[in-house]
Design a protein around this motif. Structure first.
Motif, mmCIF file in Angstrom:
data_model
loop_
_atom_site.group_PDB
_atom_site.id
_atom_site.type_symbol
_atom_site.label_atom_id
_atom_site.label_comp_id
_atom_site.label_asym_id
_atom_site.label_seq_id
_atom_site.Cartn_x
_atom_site.Cartn_y
_atom_site.Cartn_z
ATOM 1 N N ARG A 174 0.932 -1.115 -0.054
ATOM 2 C CA ARG A 174 -0.174 -0.085 -0.049
ATOM 3 C C ARG A 174 1.074 1.274 0.121
ATOM 4 N NH1 ARG A 174 -3.259 -2.730 4.594
ATOM 5 N NH2 ARG A 174 -4.824 -3.655 3.268
ATOM 6 N N ARG A 175 0.387 2.373 -0.879
ATOM 7 C CA ARG A 175 1.205 3.363 -1.023
ATOM 8 C C ARG A 175 0.388 4.758 -1.248
ATOM 9 N NH1 ARG A 175 6.536 4.399 -4.743
ATOM 10 N NH2 ARG A 175 6.846 6.506 -4.021
ATOM 11 N N VAL A 176 0.636 5.662 -0.664
ATOM 12 C CA VAL A 176 -0.191 6.614 -0.860
ATOM 13 C C VAL A 176 0.730 7.833 -1.847
ATOM 14 C CG1 VAL A 176 -1.276 9.128 0.292
ATOM 15 C CG2 VAL A 176 -1.558 6.566 1.243
ATOM 16 N N PHE A 177 0.157 8.547 -2.640
ATOM 17 C CA PHE A 177 0.788 9.437 -3.501
ATOM 18 C C PHE A 177 0.176 10.845 -3.654
ATOM 19 C CE2 PHE A 177 1.631 5.210 -5.263
ATOM 20 C CZ PHE A 177 2.842 5.385 -5.839
ATOM 21 N N SER A 178 0.610 11.910 -3.581
ATOM 22 C CA SER A 178 0.188 13.152 -3.814
ATOM 23 C C SER A 178 -0.567 13.200 -5.150
ATOM 24 C CB SER A 178 1.398 14.133 -3.926
ATOM 25 O OG SER A 178 1.949 14.246 -2.796
ATOM 26 N N GLY A 179 -1.813 13.936 -4.954
ATOM 27 C CA GLY A 179 -2.897 13.895 -6.010
ATOM 28 C C GLY A 179 -2.163 14.943 -7.222
ATOM 29 N N ARG A 180 -1.292 14.598 -7.798
ATOM 30 C CA ARG A 180 -0.585 15.263 -9.001
ATOM 31 C C ARG A 180 -0.377 14.540 -10.208
ATOM 32 N NH1 ARG A 180 3.560 16.473 -5.213
ATOM 33 N NH2 ARG A 180 5.089 15.783 -6.697
ATOM 34 N N ALA A 216 4.775 7.995 -11.344
ATOM 35 C CA ALA A 216 5.254 7.239 -10.261
ATOM 36 C C ALA A 216 4.639 5.954 -9.711
ATOM 37 C CB ALA A 216 5.583 8.134 -8.944
ATOM 38 N N ALA A 217 3.323 6.088 -9.549
ATOM 39 C CA ALA A 217 2.533 4.885 -8.964
ATOM 40 C C ALA A 217 2.779 3.781 -10.436
ATOM 41 C CB ALA A 217 1.014 5.350 -8.936
ATOM 42 N N ARG A 218 2.435 4.180 -11.584
ATOM 43 C CA ARG A 218 2.602 3.173 -12.741
ATOM 44 C C ARG A 218 3.780 2.516 -12.571
ATOM 45 N NH1 ARG A 218 4.362 3.209 -18.009
ATOM 46 N NH2 ARG A 218 2.448 2.281 -19.494
ATOM 47 N N LEU A 219 4.936 3.194 -12.323
ATOM 48 C CA LEU A 219 6.164 2.580 -12.420
ATOM 49 C C LEU A 219 6.375 1.686 -11.305
ATOM 50 C CD1 LEU A 219 8.556 5.369 -13.649
ATOM 51 C CD2 LEU A 219 8.210 3.520 -14.778
ATOM 52 N N PHE A 220 5.946 2.186 -10.016
ATOM 53 C CA PHE A 220 5.960 1.377 -8.612
ATOM 54 C C PHE A 220 5.365 -0.174 -9.027
ATOM 55 C CE2 PHE A 220 3.670 0.146 -4.646
ATOM 56 C CZ PHE A 220 4.731 0.127 -3.889
ATOM 57 N N ALA A 221 3.933 -0.295 -9.437
ATOM 58 C CA ALA A 221 3.393 -1.288 -9.431
ATOM 59 C C ALA A 221 3.881 -2.194 -10.588
ATOM 60 C CB ALA A 221 1.801 -0.880 -9.993
ATOM 61 N N ALA A 222 4.401 -1.582 -11.782
ATOM 62 C CA ALA A 222 5.046 -2.410 -13.065
ATOM 63 C C ALA A 222 6.456 -3.050 -12.214
ATOM 64 C CB ALA A 222 5.365 -1.432 -13.806
ATOM 65 N N THR A 223 7.240 -2.440 -11.482
ATOM 66 C CA THR A 223 8.252 -3.029 -10.645
ATOM 67 C C THR A 223 7.777 -4.076 -9.913
ATOM 68 O OG1 THR A 223 9.403 -0.926 -10.836
ATOM 69 C CG2 THR A 223 10.201 -2.615 -9.325
ATOM 70 N N VAL A 279 -1.817 -2.780 -4.072
ATOM 71 C CA VAL A 279 -1.433 -3.927 -5.046
ATOM 72 C C VAL A 279 -1.345 -5.035 -4.126
ATOM 73 C CG1 VAL A 279 0.361 -4.716 -6.594
ATOM 74 C CG2 VAL A 279 -0.297 -2.298 -6.419
ATOM 75 N N THR A 280 -1.933 -6.247 -4.430
ATOM 76 C CA THR A 280 -2.089 -7.394 -4.093
ATOM 77 C C THR A 280 -1.405 -8.547 -5.138
ATOM 78 O OG1 THR A 280 -3.750 -7.271 -2.634
ATOM 79 C CG2 THR A 280 -2.997 -9.463 -2.884
ATOM 80 N N LEU A 281 -0.328 -9.079 -4.891
ATOM 81 C CA LEU A 281 0.374 -9.829 -5.925
ATOM 82 C C LEU A 281 0.264 -11.265 -5.476
ATOM 83 C CD1 LEU A 281 2.155 -10.318 -8.589
ATOM 84 C CD2 LEU A 281 4.249 -9.797 -7.035
ATOM 85 N N GLN A 282 -0.514 -12.085 -6.457
ATOM 86 C CA GLN A 282 -0.563 -13.470 -6.183
ATOM 87 C C GLN A 282 -1.343 -14.017 -7.491
ATOM 88 O OE1 GLN A 282 -2.847 -13.228 -2.607
ATOM 89 N NE2 GLN A 282 -4.840 -13.244 -3.565
ATOM 90 N N ASP A 283 -1.536 -15.451 -7.618
ATOM 91 C CA ASP A 283 -2.022 -15.852 -8.772
ATOM 92 C C ASP A 283 -3.188 -15.029 -9.410
ATOM 93 O OD1 ASP A 283 -0.120 -17.678 -8.879
ATOM 94 O OD2 ASP A 283 -1.573 -19.313 -8.030
ATOM 95 N N LEU A 284 -3.985 -14.586 -8.274
ATOM 96 C CA LEU A 284 -5.206 -13.702 -8.776
ATOM 97 C C LEU A 284 -4.857 -12.411 -8.040
ATOM 98 C CD1 LEU A 284 -7.761 -12.827 -10.109
ATOM 99 C CD2 LEU A 284 -9.105 -13.728 -8.282
ATOM 100 N N SER A 285 -4.095 -11.445 -8.869
ATOM 101 C CA SER A 285 -3.844 -10.276 -7.992
ATOM 102 C C SER A 285 -5.099 -9.022 -8.066
ATOM 103 C CB SER A 285 -2.554 -9.640 -8.861
ATOM 104 O OG SER A 285 -1.584 -10.575 -8.817
ATOM 105 N N CYS A 286 -4.825 -7.989 -7.425
ATOM 106 C CA CYS A 286 -5.783 -6.963 -7.497
ATOM 107 C C CYS A 286 -4.947 -5.695 -7.329
ATOM 108 C CB CYS A 286 -6.419 -7.150 -6.077
ATOM 109 S SG CYS A 286 -7.784 -5.958 -5.877
ATOM 110 N N ILE A 287 -5.417 -4.791 -8.053
ATOM 111 C CA ILE A 287 -5.022 -3.284 -8.099
ATOM 112 C C ILE A 287 -6.194 -2.533 -7.752
ATOM 113 C CG2 ILE A 287 -4.157 -1.582 -9.826
ATOM 114 C CD1 ILE A 287 -2.181 -4.297 -9.731
ATOM 115 N N ALA A 288 -6.081 -1.595 -6.735
ATOM 116 C CA ALA A 288 -6.776 -0.746 -6.293
ATOM 117 C C ALA A 288 -6.492 0.525 -5.981
ATOM 118 C CB ALA A 288 -7.507 -1.512 -4.974
#
Length: 141
Positions: A4-10, A16-23, A62-71
């Motif tokens: 879980r991560r919080v990002f400024s609303g910019r 940054a969020a996109r790169l974080f999750a893709a990584t 982001v939950t990473l497992q066989d069935l992952s969840c992005i929220a």
């Protein structure tokens, strides 16, 4: 695993969020799909809710497992997110193609919350096996 991560609303924080999750999904062969989903959900939060105002923020889980969840959670204040209909004559007032793209990449997509309290929009994504083996399920509330 769950992050879980919080990002400024910019807008720059959407990237940054996109790169974080893709990584986090590196090596799963779903990195690009996850990046698209996060970019769309985070962009919507910044553009269409109080998350994009001075001092606003959006949350990414982001939950990473066989069935992952992005929220992505926003601060509310806008309309209720909706997937654009593919039926002629049922187009939304503005754009609306992004959540349609998300629904095509995910096994299911949903939302909970309200314009007053904020929304969380989520997408379940298969990581193992054929990621598009099942048809996407429409937006669920």
């Amino acid at each position: 695993m769950r992050w879980r991560r919080v990002f400024s609303g910019r807008a720059d924080q959407v990237r940054a969020a996109r790169l974080f999750a893709a990584t986090l999904f590196a090596g799963t062969e779903r990195e690009e799909d996850v990046a698209v989903v996060v970019a769309e959900l985070a962009s919507n939060a910044v553009r269409h809710s109080r998350s994009g105002t001075e001092g606003g923020w959006f949350g990414l889980e982001v939950t990473l497992q066989d069935l992952s969840c992005i929220a992505v959670t926003d601060l509310g204040g806008g309309c209720v997110p909706a997937i654009r209909s593919e039926q002629p004559g049922c187009e939304p007032r503005t754009n609306g193609r992004g959540l349609l793209v998300v629904s095509r990449l995910a096994l299911s997509v949903g939302i909970h919350g309200s314009p007053q309290a904020g929304h969380t929009v989520w997408a379940d994504m298969a990581v193992s096996g054929d990621p598009r083996a099942s048809q996407a399920v429409p937006l669920a509330s």
